[in-house]
Write a protein that holds these residues in place. Structure first.
Motif, short mmCIF file in Angstrom:
data_model
loop_
_atom_site.label_atom_id
_atom_site.label_comp_id
_atom_site.label_asym_id
_atom_site.label_seq_id
_atom_site.Cartn_x
_atom_site.Cartn_y
_atom_site.Cartn_z
N HIS A 97 -19.76 -21.36 9.58
CA HIS A 97 -20.48 -21.08 8.18
C HIS A 97 -19.61 -20.66 7.65
O HIS A 97 -18.50 -19.99 7.45
CB HIS A 97 -20.82 -19.46 9.42
CG HIS A 97 -22.48 -19.80 9.67
ND1 HIS A 97 -23.63 -19.37 9.40
CD2 HIS A 97 -21.90 -19.62 11.45
CE1 HIS A 97 -24.35 -19.46 10.93
NE2 HIS A 97 -23.91 -20.06 11.60
N VAL A 98 -20.02 -20.11 6.44
CA VAL A 98 -18.99 -19.99 5.22
C VAL A 98 -19.54 -18.17 5.17
O VAL A 98 -20.49 -18.16 5.56
CB VAL A 98 -18.97 -20.44 3.95
CG1 VAL A 98 -19.34 -21.77 3.91
CG2 VAL A 98 -21.02 -20.46 3.09
N ASP A 99 -18.57 -17.13 4.69
CA ASP A 99 -18.73 -15.85 5.03
C ASP A 99 -19.23 -15.58 3.59
O ASP A 99 -18.32 -14.25 3.01
CB ASP A 99 -17.52 -15.11 5.32
CG ASP A 99 -17.98 -13.59 5.53
OD1 ASP A 99 -18.86 -13.34 6.12
OD2 ASP A 99 -16.56 -12.63 5.59
N GLU A 100 -19.89 -16.28 3.20
CA GLU A 100 -20.63 -15.89 1.88
C GLU A 100 -22.22 -15.86 1.58
O GLU A 100 -22.59 -16.73 2.55
CB GLU A 100 -20.46 -16.23 0.60
CG GLU A 100 -17.92 -16.23 0.64
CD GLU A 100 -18.38 -14.85 -0.33
OE1 GLU A 100 -18.78 -14.35 -0.86
OE2 GLU A 100 -16.94 -14.83 0.22
N ILE A 101 -22.91 -15.25 0.94
CA ILE A 101 -24.56 -15.73 0.19
C ILE A 101 -24.39 -17.33 0.11
O ILE A 101 -24.24 -17.26 -1.17
CB ILE A 101 -25.16 -14.77 -0.09
CG1 ILE A 101 -25.12 -13.02 0.22
CG2 ILE A 101 -26.27 -14.92 -0.28
CD1 ILE A 101 -25.36 -12.25 -0.27
N VAL A 102 -25.53 -17.97 0.78
CA VAL A 102 -25.48 -19.22 0.24
C VAL A 102 -27.20 -19.63 -0.38
O VAL A 102 -27.46 -20.21 -1.13
CB VAL A 102 -25.23 -19.75 1.33
CG1 VAL A 102 -23.95 -20.01 1.59
CG2 VAL A 102 -25.99 -20.12 2.52
N VAL A 103 -27.89 -18.64 -0.08
CA VAL A 103 -29.23 -18.76 -0.25
C VAL A 103 -29.75 -17.57 -0.27
O VAL A 103 -29.36 -17.13 0.16
CB VAL A 103 -30.29 -19.57 1.06
CG1 VAL A 103 -32.21 -19.19 0.69
CG2 VAL A 103 -29.54 -20.61 0.59
N GLN A 104 -31.12 -16.93 -1.31
CA GLN A 104 -32.21 -16.34 -1.37
C GLN A 104 -33.18 -16.64 -1.42
O GLN A 104 -34.18 -17.58 -1.82
CB GLN A 104 -32.30 -15.32 -3.30
CG GLN A 104 -29.78 -15.04 -3.55
CD GLN A 104 -30.05 -14.87 -4.89
OE1 GLN A 104 -30.61 -16.03 -6.03
NE2 GLN A 104 -29.58 -13.41 -5.04
N ARG A 105 -33.43 -15.68 0.00
CA ARG A 105 -34.86 -16.25 0.29
C ARG A 105 -35.79 -15.22 0.09
O ARG A 105 -35.76 -13.58 0.01
CB ARG A 105 -34.61 -16.10 2.17
CG ARG A 105 -36.28 -16.47 2.58
CD ARG A 105 -35.80 -16.68 3.81
NE ARG A 105 -37.50 -16.00 4.73
CZ ARG A 105 -38.04 -15.40 4.93
NH1 ARG A 105 -38.19 -14.64 4.50
NH2 ARG A 105 -39.56 -16.02 5.72
#
Length: 226
Positions: free
Chosen positions: A184-192
């Motif tokens: 996992h990258v420790d950042e937001i990758v998607v806005q659901r």
């Protein structure tokens, strides 16, 4: 590495353009974006046509999201595969961050990240409190959060088209049983996006039944042969 992205869309006229722009607008853009219109009855196809040669767009008879995703995968040429839902948004550096992770550690087969849930701005005020999530940001082991090596997808069985609402849950369970190595990258990758038409809200009974079936399949697969 060549990156392909697949989006399955059904009656997504209101949100699909934003989803597509979030993929095409990456700091490291994908090499191709394939959008499969699953027999929409609204203006989804007209929205897709406005993107012209920037995307690969095709239409099928309404057959469910799993069928549409598998059709897109059959056309994809990339060594790496990403997915976006037609009503969600990728954050601008999703591919950049996940590509860096996969290039740094060649043993990692699939990269995930965090997901941020938000109530869509078009939701009427009287429904906003009900849709507001208890947890806004969380680890996202979701299809739209994943960037995966094509070789790993090939090693695992394809998405189960008999589980249109929960095919990714079932697939991920099988993949982990087959040793899929994730990070996992420790950042937001998607806005659901949360809205009144979310599939999980409009097809709750079907999703609950399919989740139960997927769990039973996973338990059965874990049992040692007699």
């Amino acid at each position: 590495m060549h990156v392909s992205v697949v989006i399955a869309a059904y009656n997504a006229e209101a949100y699909i353009a934003e989803a597509i722009e979030s993929v095409l607008g990456q700091t490291v853009p994908p090499d191709e974006l394939i959008v499969v219109d699953d027999g929409s009855r609204d203006g989804t196809r007209s929205v897709l046509d406005r993107f012209g040669s920037r995307i690969i767009a095709l239409t099928q008879e309404n057959s469910g999201q799993a069928v549409a995703v598998n059709k897109g995968l059959a056309l994809a040429r990339g060594e790496l595969i990403g997915f976006c839902d037609a009503d969600d948004l990728w954050t601008a550096r999703k591919l950049e961050m996940q590509l860096a992770l996969l290039e740094h550690d060649r043993s990692v087969e699939a990269a995930f990240g965090k997901v941020q849930q938000f109530v869509s701005p078009d939701v009427p005020q009287e429904h906003r409190v009900r849709l507001t999530p208890d947890v806004e940001i969380m680890l996202g082991e979701l299809k739209q959060c994943m960037l995966i090596r094509r070789a790993a997808l090939t090693r695992i069985d394809p998405f189960d088209e008999s589980l249109p609402a929960t095919f990714f849950i079932a697939w991920l369970g099988r993949a982990k049983q087959n040793g899929l190595k994730t990070a996992h990258v420790d950042e937001i990758v998607v806005q659901r996006r949360l809205h009144l038409g979310n599939g999980g809200r409009t097809n709750t009974d079907a999703q609950n039944l399919q989740t139960l079936m997927a769990l039973r399949q996973a338990i059965k697969a874990q049992r040692s042969p007699e």
